[in-house]
Design an enzyme around this catalytic site. Structure first.
Site, mmCIF file in Angstrom:
data_model
loop_
_atom_site.group_PDB
_atom_site.id
_atom_site.type_symbol
_atom_site.label_atom_id
_atom_site.label_comp_id
_atom_site.label_asym_id
_atom_site.label_seq_id
_atom_site.Cartn_x
_atom_site.Cartn_y
_atom_site.Cartn_z
ATOM 1 N N LYS A 199 0.862 -1.180 0.000
ATOM 2 C CA LYS A 199 0.000 0.000 0.000
ATOM 3 C C LYS A 199 0.895 1.225 0.000
ATOM 4 O O LYS A 199 1.672 1.443 0.925
ATOM 5 C CB LYS A 199 -0.901 -0.008 1.231
ATOM 6 C CG LYS A 199 -1.761 1.240 1.343
ATOM 7 C CD LYS A 199 -2.770 1.126 2.452
ATOM 8 C CE LYS A 199 -3.535 2.424 2.615
ATOM 9 N NZ LYS A 199 -4.504 2.347 3.717
ATOM 10 N N LYS A 253 -2.197 -1.512 -3.772
ATOM 11 C CA LYS A 253 -3.062 -0.340 -3.727
ATOM 12 C C LYS A 253 -2.239 0.922 -3.833
ATOM 13 O O LYS A 253 -1.230 1.009 -3.141
ATOM 14 C CB LYS A 253 -3.817 -0.367 -2.400
ATOM 15 C CG LYS A 253 -4.694 0.824 -2.153
ATOM 16 C CD LYS A 253 -5.253 0.761 -0.756
ATOM 17 C CE LYS A 253 -5.940 2.076 -0.474
ATOM 18 N NZ LYS A 253 -6.293 2.238 0.885
HETATM 19 C C1 PBG Z 1 -6.999 3.361 5.641
HETATM 20 C C2 PBG Z 1 -7.471 3.276 4.229
HETATM 21 C C3 PBG Z 1 -7.382 4.264 3.252
HETATM 22 C C4 PBG Z 1 -7.984 3.747 2.111
HETATM 23 C C5 PBG Z 1 -8.411 2.456 2.405
HETATM 24 N N1 PBG Z 1 -8.071 2.182 3.726
HETATM 25 C C6 PBG Z 1 -6.901 5.655 3.334
HETATM 26 C C7 PBG Z 1 -5.529 5.988 3.704
HETATM 27 O O1 PBG Z 1 -4.645 5.138 3.751
HETATM 28 O O2 PBG Z 1 -5.338 7.173 3.955
HETATM 29 C C8 PBG Z 1 -8.103 4.468 0.811
HETATM 30 C C9 PBG Z 1 -9.108 3.937 -0.154
HETATM 31 C C10 PBG Z 1 -9.424 4.834 -1.279
HETATM 32 O O3 PBG Z 1 -8.797 5.894 -1.504
HETATM 33 O O4 PBG Z 1 -10.373 4.495 -2.008
HETATM 34 N N2 PBG Z 1 -8.000 2.971 6.549
#
Ligand code: PBG
Length: 332
Positions: A199, A253
């Site tokens: 991520k 991601k």
């Molecule tokens: C953290 C989380 C995020 C997303 C999914 N889980 C946000 C972040 O890391 O700031 C982002 C998902 C998206 O942008 O669609 N709980």
């Protein structure tokens, strides 16, 4: 008249729609998709999210109706995110049996049983008043190992409420192993872990943070725990570690800027690979289409297909309902 030299003619197979259909390598199916959904505490009517046109913060009732409709359309899974009414320093709402997602999981499980795979995002940023994905040490830095204990409690609460898969997204080291142990100790050996393994600290999460009312304290960011987007090989290390710790599915991601990482994860592992087409990716399609600059539906299909072609077995996308409806229409 033939050319005076050998010439390859790949266009032969592109001449008709039927020929193209015959040789197409990659087709996205509704059953590949997971719909991310937001449920907000203390509202009676769904609330639109300006930066995510067509996506809403659900009330408990509208969430139930949405998940039932998705199931009817053949979408096999949903991923839940909670928007709590109150936040605190340690994100208590994430593990409270009466927390917004746990309440939602219980009612969805009651409504639908195993007709839909209930996945719970497992993080605390939606629940902390500082907006970080972990608890803070005195220094103000995110305390990795203290956060693991909070995640372990949240995992058990989600499993007890009916989650079939928990999806740790906080990028703490050891999160998969700690959660696996907690689930097993509480008798949830059958609850799977979908690890947000690679991520990245992406600029594409902006609309999501609107959706969950998260502002990171002090204008901060998540570069201390999410991955640096200059690095590809580092993702392998994350993927390998998560699998060693017990991940059942690994995820990359965002999706489109990281097709190389998806392809590498697919080549490297024997578990299913998921990719998250995130809020900013969706919002860019919607914004450009609203201006008449692109054909939004065509670009959406092209993007989802590219993510699958790169190797994703599972795609999380805000386009899930649209895609499922378009397939259902095409079948009529
Ligand atoms: C953290 C989380 C995020 C997303 C999914 N889980 C946000 C972040 O890391 O700031 C982002 C998902 C998206 O942008 O669609 N709980």
């Amino acid at each position: 008249m033939s050319a005076p030299f050998p010439i390859a003619r790949p266009r032969r197979l592109r001449r008709t729609a039927a020929l193209r259909e015959l040789v197409a390598e990659t087709t996205v199916r509704t059953s590949d998709l997971v719909a991310p959904l937001f449920v907000r505490e203390d509202i009676d009517e769904p609330q639109p999210i300006a930066s995510l046109p067509g996506v809403v913060q659900h009330s408990h009732d509208s969430l139930r109706a949405e998940v039932a409709a998705l199931a009817e359309l053949g979408v096999p899974a949903v991923m839940l995110f909670g928007v709590p009414a109150r936040k605190d320093a340690v994100g208590s709402g994430a593990s409270d049996p009466d927390g917004v997602v746990q309440v939602a999981l219980r009612s969805l499980h009651r409504d639908l049983g195993d007709a839909v795979v209930l996945i719970a995002d497992l993080c605390i940023d939606e629940y902390t008043d500082h907006g970080h994905c972990g608890v803070l040490a005195e220094s103000g830095e995110v305390d990795n190992d203290a956060t693991l204990e909070v995640y372990a409690q949240a995992a058990v609460a989600q499993a007890e409420a009916g989650a079939r898969i928990v999806a740790p997204s906080g990028m703490m080291d050891g999160q998969v192993g700690r959660i696996r142990r907690a689930l097993d100790e509480h008798g949830h050996v059958d609850v799977s872990i979908l690890a947000y393994s690679a991520k990245y600290a992406s600029g594409l999460y902006g609309p999501f943070r609107d959706a969950v009312d998260v502002r990171i304290a002090g204008g901060g960011n998540r570069s201390g725990y999410q991955q640096d987007w200059r690095n590809g090989r580092e993702a392998w290390r994350e993927v390998d570690a998560d699998i060693a710790e017990g991940a059942d599915i690994v995820m990359v991601k965002p999706a489109l800027p990281y097709l190389d990482v998806i392809a590498a994860a697919k080549a490297r592992t024997t578990v299913p690979v998921a990719a998250y087409h995130v809020s900013g990716e969706y919002a860019m399609i919607k914004a450009a289409a609203a201006n008449g600059w692109i054909d939004g539906d065509a670009v959406a299909l092209e993007q989802l297909t590219a993510v699958k072609r790169a190797g994703a077995d599972v795609i999380l996308t805000y386009l899930a309902r649209w895609f499922a409806e378009s397939q259902a229409d095409a079948a009529r």
